[in-house]
Design a protein around this motif. Structure first.
Motif, PDB file in Angstrom:
ATOM      1  N   ARG A  47      33.416 -35.279  -1.007  1.00  0.00           N
ATOM      2  CA  ARG A  47      32.328 -35.449  -1.497  1.00  0.00           C
ATOM      3  C   ARG A  47      31.120 -34.289  -1.369  1.00  0.00           C
ATOM      4  NH1 ARG A  47      29.387 -41.109  -1.550  1.00  0.00           N
ATOM      5  NH2 ARG A  47      28.032 -40.033  -2.765  1.00  0.00           N
ATOM      6  N   LYS A 106      33.032 -31.073  -2.154  1.00  0.00           N
ATOM      7  CA  LYS A 106      33.767 -30.263  -3.083  1.00  0.00           C
ATOM      8  C   LYS A 106      33.160 -29.202  -3.716  1.00  0.00           C
ATOM      9  CE  LYS A 106      36.518 -31.676  -7.122  1.00  0.00           C
ATOM     10  NZ  LYS A 106      36.573 -32.667  -7.914  1.00  0.00           N
ATOM     11  N   GLU A 133      43.142 -30.297  -7.004  1.00  0.00           N
ATOM     12  CA  GLU A 133      41.681 -31.067  -7.187  1.00  0.00           C
ATOM     13  C   GLU A 133      41.636 -32.721  -7.004  1.00  0.00           C
ATOM     14  OE1 GLU A 133      37.862 -31.136  -9.984  1.00  0.00           O
ATOM     15  OE2 GLU A 133      39.716 -30.375 -10.719  1.00  0.00           O
ATOM     16  N   GLY A 134      41.424 -33.257  -6.053  1.00  0.00           N
ATOM     17  CA  GLY A 134      41.326 -34.532  -6.194  1.00  0.00           C
ATOM     18  C   GLY A 134      39.869 -35.066  -6.761  1.00  0.00           C
ATOM     19  N   GLU A 135      39.793 -36.432  -7.132  1.00  0.00           N
ATOM     20  CA  GLU A 135      38.437 -36.552  -7.465  1.00  0.00           C
ATOM     21  C   GLU A 135      37.184 -36.267  -6.776  1.00  0.00           C
ATOM     22  OE1 GLU A 135      36.618 -40.991  -9.223  1.00  0.00           O
ATOM     23  OE2 GLU A 135      37.779 -41.150  -7.205  1.00  0.00           O
ATOM     24  N   ASN A 136      37.127 -36.392  -5.491  1.00  0.00           N
ATOM     25  CA  ASN A 136      36.136 -35.853  -4.421  1.00  0.00           C
ATOM     26  C   ASN A 136      36.290 -34.815  -3.531  1.00  0.00           C
ATOM     27  OD1 ASN A 136      37.046 -37.391  -2.787  1.00  0.00           O
ATOM     28  ND2 ASN A 136      35.522 -39.071  -2.751  1.00  0.00           N
ATOM     29  N   TRP A 195      47.986 -34.076  -7.021  1.00  0.00           N
ATOM     30  CA  TRP A 195      46.891 -33.721  -7.758  1.00  0.00           C
ATOM     31  C   TRP A 195      47.094 -32.334  -8.394  1.00  0.00           C
ATOM     32  CZ3 TRP A 195      42.964 -34.269  -3.256  1.00  0.00           C
ATOM     33  CH2 TRP A 195      42.739 -35.557  -2.737  1.00  0.00           C
ATOM     34  N   SER A 252      38.739 -40.469  -1.837  1.00  0.00           N
ATOM     35  CA  SER A 252      39.374 -41.165  -3.088  1.00  0.00           C
ATOM     36  C   SER A 252      40.924 -40.359  -3.180  1.00  0.00           C
ATOM     37  CB  SER A 252      38.488 -40.784  -4.368  1.00  0.00           C
ATOM     38  OG  SER A 252      39.393 -41.170  -5.449  1.00  0.00           O
ATOM     39  N   GLU A 258      42.403 -40.542  -5.976  1.00  0.00           N
ATOM     40  CA  GLU A 258      42.715 -40.114  -7.454  1.00  0.00           C
ATOM     41  C   GLU A 258      42.663 -38.733  -7.791  1.00  0.00           C
ATOM     42  OE1 GLU A 258      43.329 -42.542  -9.781  1.00  0.00           O
ATOM     43  OE2 GLU A 258      43.302 -43.861  -7.797  1.00  0.00           O
ATOM     44  N   GLY A 284      41.886 -35.161  -9.472  1.00  0.00           N
ATOM     45  CA  GLY A 284      40.448 -34.704 -10.393  1.00  0.00           C
ATOM     46  C   GLY A 284      41.257 -34.137 -11.665  1.00  0.00           C
ATOM     47  N   GLU A 285      40.342 -33.213 -12.434  1.00  0.00           N
ATOM     48  CA  GLU A 285      40.632 -32.813 -13.656  1.00  0.00           C
ATOM     49  C   GLU A 285      41.638 -31.777 -13.718  1.00  0.00           C
ATOM     50  OE1 GLU A 285      36.852 -32.399 -15.616  1.00  0.00           O
ATOM     51  OE2 GLU A 285      36.366 -34.325 -15.172  1.00  0.00           O
TER      52      GLU A 285
END
Length: 112
Positions: free
Chosen positions: A11, A13, A28-31, A77, A105, A107, A109-110
């Protein structure tokens, strides 16, 4: 030896590290970000660039679990090689303890 991204990246990042990496070994992860340990060339240029001081050499004691997490999520990721803006609450999250349990997370990232 390799470098690993630890819990203070969660968080925060910041992506200053991505910009200086000569081999593009950040994912890259979501956070948060992670470093692919098999791609890292141990140059160390990323470590001083991290405002959150979340990048450490894996030779420091107690980082085995972070090496494992970096290795696992670097396979899942997307790769990232360009700096993006940090989250709006990054400064408030810098130094918060227990981030892995509270905020991590899995999840992706982009990526780029």
């Amino acid at each position: 030896m390799t470098y690993v991204v630890t819990d203070n990246c969660i968080r925060c990042k910041y992506m200053d590290c991505v910009e200086v990496c000569p081999v593009d070994c950040f994912y890259e992860g979501e956070n948060m970000l992670v470093i692919h340990p098999d791609e890292c060339i141990d140059c160390g240029v990323c470590e001083p660039e991290c405002p959150a001081e979340a990048i450490k050499p894996d030779t420091e004691p107690g980082l085995d679990s972070w090496l494992q997490l970096n290795s696992e999520y670097a396979e899942k990721w997307p790769n990232i090689s360009a700096k993006k803006d940090a989250p709006s609450d990054a400064k408030e999250m810098d130094g918060v303890t227990g981030k892995l349990e509270k905020y991590f997370s899995p999840e992706p990232g982009e990526g780029d």
